[in-house]
Design a protein around this motif. Structure first.
Motif, PDB file in Angstrom:
ATOM      1  N   THR A 189      20.217  50.544  37.367  1.00 30.16           N
ATOM      2  CA  THR A 189      21.499  49.557  37.231  1.00 30.16           C
ATOM      3  C   THR A 189      21.105  48.075  37.694  1.00 30.16           C
ATOM      4  O   THR A 189      22.170  47.257  37.656  1.00 30.16           O
ATOM      5  CB  THR A 189      22.278  50.278  38.448  1.00 30.16           C
ATOM      6  OG1 THR A 189      21.728  50.035  39.839  1.00 30.16           O
ATOM      7  CG2 THR A 189      22.755  51.486  38.145  1.00 30.16           C
ATOM      8  N   GLY A 191      20.281  45.767  36.097  1.00 31.02           N
ATOM      9  CA  GLY A 191      20.687  44.805  35.108  1.00 31.02           C
ATOM     10  C   GLY A 191      22.305  44.638  35.261  1.00 31.02           C
ATOM     11  O   GLY A 191      22.559  43.601  34.454  1.00 31.02           O
ATOM     12  N   MET A 192      23.030  45.509  35.780  1.00 36.47           N
ATOM     13  CA  MET A 192      24.354  45.313  36.073  1.00 36.47           C
ATOM     14  C   MET A 192      24.585  44.337  37.199  1.00 36.47           C
ATOM     15  O   MET A 192      25.824  43.890  37.182  1.00 36.47           O
ATOM     16  CB  MET A 192      24.941  46.581  36.185  1.00 36.47           C
ATOM     17  CG  MET A 192      24.712  47.534  35.117  1.00 36.47           C
ATOM     18  SD  MET A 192      25.196  49.222  35.525  1.00 36.47           S
ATOM     19  CE  MET A 192      26.896  49.152  35.807  1.00 36.47           C
ATOM     20  N   ASP A 194      23.898  41.499  38.325  1.00 33.23           N
ATOM     21  CA  ASP A 194      24.300  40.147  38.328  1.00 33.23           C
ATOM     22  C   ASP A 194      25.357  39.639  37.482  1.00 33.23           C
ATOM     23  O   ASP A 194      25.912  38.616  37.285  1.00 33.23           O
ATOM     24  CB  ASP A 194      22.977  39.286  37.542  1.00 33.23           C
ATOM     25  CG  ASP A 194      21.935  39.470  38.238  1.00 33.23           C
ATOM     26  OD1 ASP A 194      21.804  39.539  39.553  1.00 33.23           O
ATOM     27  OD2 ASP A 194      20.644  39.277  37.785  1.00 33.23           O
ATOM     28  N   ASN A 195      26.054  40.914  36.973  1.00 30.41           N
ATOM     29  CA  ASN A 195      27.150  40.783  36.158  1.00 30.41           C
ATOM     30  C   ASN A 195      28.546  40.753  37.137  1.00 30.41           C
ATOM     31  O   ASN A 195      29.147  41.779  37.406  1.00 30.41           O
ATOM     32  CB  ASN A 195      27.395  41.930  35.027  1.00 30.41           C
ATOM     33  CG  ASN A 195      28.686  41.661  34.159  1.00 30.41           C
ATOM     34  OD1 ASN A 195      29.636  40.811  34.527  1.00 30.41           O
ATOM     35  ND2 ASN A 195      28.472  42.302  32.868  1.00 30.41           N
ATOM     36  N   ASP A 196      28.988  39.567  37.649  1.00 29.52           N
ATOM     37  CA  ASP A 196      29.877  39.173  38.445  1.00 29.52           C
ATOM     38  C   ASP A 196      31.291  40.060  38.260  1.00 29.52           C
ATOM     39  O   ASP A 196      32.067  40.777  38.874  1.00 29.52           O
ATOM     40  CB  ASP A 196      30.437  37.746  39.039  1.00 29.52           C
ATOM     41  CG  ASP A 196      29.079  37.227  39.636  1.00 29.52           C
ATOM     42  OD1 ASP A 196      28.166  38.118  39.966  1.00 29.52           O
ATOM     43  OD2 ASP A 196      28.918  35.920  39.500  1.00 29.52           O
ATOM     44  N   ASP A 197      31.685  39.959  36.840  1.00 27.15           N
ATOM     45  CA  ASP A 197      32.905  40.516  36.175  1.00 27.15           C
ATOM     46  C   ASP A 197      32.907  42.128  36.361  1.00 27.15           C
ATOM     47  O   ASP A 197      33.752  42.899  37.018  1.00 27.15           O
ATOM     48  CB  ASP A 197      33.175  40.145  34.965  1.00 27.15           C
ATOM     49  CG  ASP A 197      33.490  38.652  34.763  1.00 27.15           C
ATOM     50  OD1 ASP A 197      33.962  37.940  35.737  1.00 27.15           O
ATOM     51  OD2 ASP A 197      33.543  38.327  33.596  1.00 27.15           O
ATOM     52  N   LEU A 198      31.595  42.513  36.074  1.00 24.10           N
ATOM     53  CA  LEU A 198      31.326  43.927  36.081  1.00 24.10           C
ATOM     54  C   LEU A 198      31.533  44.383  37.507  1.00 24.10           C
ATOM     55  O   LEU A 198      32.158  45.314  38.056  1.00 24.10           O
ATOM     56  CB  LEU A 198      30.212  44.338  35.370  1.00 24.10           C
ATOM     57  CG  LEU A 198      29.857  45.898  35.213  1.00 24.10           C
ATOM     58  CD1 LEU A 198      31.007  46.643  34.326  1.00 24.10           C
ATOM     59  CD2 LEU A 198      28.683  46.129  34.535  1.00 24.10           C
ATOM     60  N   ILE A 199      30.632  43.815  38.412  1.00 24.48           N
ATOM     61  CA  ILE A 199      30.736  44.437  39.671  1.00 24.48           C
ATOM     62  C   ILE A 199      31.996  44.233  40.236  1.00 24.48           C
ATOM     63  O   ILE A 199      32.282  44.967  41.195  1.00 24.48           O
ATOM     64  CB  ILE A 199      29.663  43.535  40.454  1.00 24.48           C
ATOM     65  CG1 ILE A 199      28.200  44.032  39.908  1.00 24.48           C
ATOM     66  CG2 ILE A 199      29.567  43.815  42.002  1.00 24.48           C
ATOM     67  CD1 ILE A 199      27.814  45.545  39.917  1.00 24.48           C
TER      68      ILE A 199
END
Ligand code: NDP
Length: 253
Positions: A189, A191-192, A194-199
């Motif tokens: 996980t 790679g996920m 750093d994705n602020d929107d996803l987190i």
């Protein structure tokens, strides 16, 4: 829980959730059999736990011969095996029209067949001790995810494999349970993260408001492995910060 003198196999122990579980079992005094393909990582973890209480075995869970040799090696070094954490796994994401059928088969080979192969190989040893199996399912093995039907299929299969095996406990004496983590920090996980929107979206759905750390998963696993859980069998235990408490409706305020 003090697990001194007990021996546990952990597959997928070279990183993420499996590494966290292996380290935690080591802290609790257990002997730990660390199995995965990347032995240099396993050796580094074993040397921190203490090499005398560890066995590192290069194991690809899709190869029944390697898995059988790993279990034989564990019995040779430690004698009895008290538990198995069938944790090795991977993911393949994408909607139906996006996912190559070969990737679907590969995913099932690792997650479903690999889990079966590992439990099957350790079964006789676990019957001798009245041992405990903990498989790593997922919240994705309880309900569906957008764009992850293949992963759902693999984790759903693990959840029901566990419950089916648990029904035979009167004959085998082996308890079989699963954990169902939600988003957890790991190589799978990273790679996920750093994705602020996803987190941010995850945080609105996880009542405790964060992704899990592998150390959050390890305690419930130690409990399920231990004699304290001697009457716990066939459970798919969410370790998800409360994600499953929701009926699925979005936050209202
Ligand atoms: P990681 O990628 O960090 O760990 C995966 C582990 O599985 C590694 O130790 C890897 O070792 C091992 N592995 C993969 N394929 C094989 C194979 N063919 N044979 C042997 N070992 C293999 O990810 P996680 O820690 O996240 O994943 C661990 C488990 O947790 C998986 O079953 C995953 O589905 C599940 N899970 C993860 C969640 C998350 O959010 N992270 C949430 C819910 C469940 P090596 O490459 O050295 O072989």
């Amino acid at each position: 829980m003090n697990l001194e003198g007990k021996t546990y196999i952990v597959t997928g122990a070279s990183s993420g959730i499996g590494e966290g579980i292996a380290r935690d079992l080591g802290v609790r005094g257990a002997n730990v059999v660390l199995a995965a393909r990347r032995t240099e990582k396993l050796e580094a973890i074993a040397s921190e736990i203490g090499n005398e209480r560890c066995l590192v075995v290069a194991t690809d869970v899709t190869d029944p011969d390697q898995v059988a040799a790993m279990v034989d090696g564990a019995r040779e070094k430690f004698g009895a095996i008290h538990g198995l954490v069938a944790n090795a796994g991977t993911a393949a994401m994408g909607r139906m029209e996006e996912l190559d059928p070969a990737d679907f088969r590969k995913l099932l080979d690792v997650n479903v067949e690999g889990t079966y192969t590992t439990i099957r190989a350790a079964w006789d040893a676990l019957k001798e001790t009245g041992g405990s199996v903990v498989a790593t399912s997922s919240v994705s093995g309880i309900g569906g995810d957008w764009g992850a039907f293949a992963y759902n299929a693999s984790k759903g299969a693990i959840s029901l494999m566990v419950q089916g095996l648990a029904l035979d406990a009167h004959a085998s004496g082996v308890r079989v349970n699963a954990i169902a983590p939600s988003l957890t920090l790991s190589e799978l996980t990273e790679g996920m993260m750093d994705n602020d929107d996803l987190i941010g979206a995850f945080k609105t759905r996880i009542p405790l408001g964060r992704a899990a750390d592998p150390s959050d998963i390890a305690g419930p696993v130690a409990f399920l492995l231990s004699d304290e859980a001697r009457f716990v069998n066939g459970v798919i235990l969410p370790v998800d910060g409360g994600l499953n408490a929701s009926n699925g409706q979005p936050p209202l305020g």
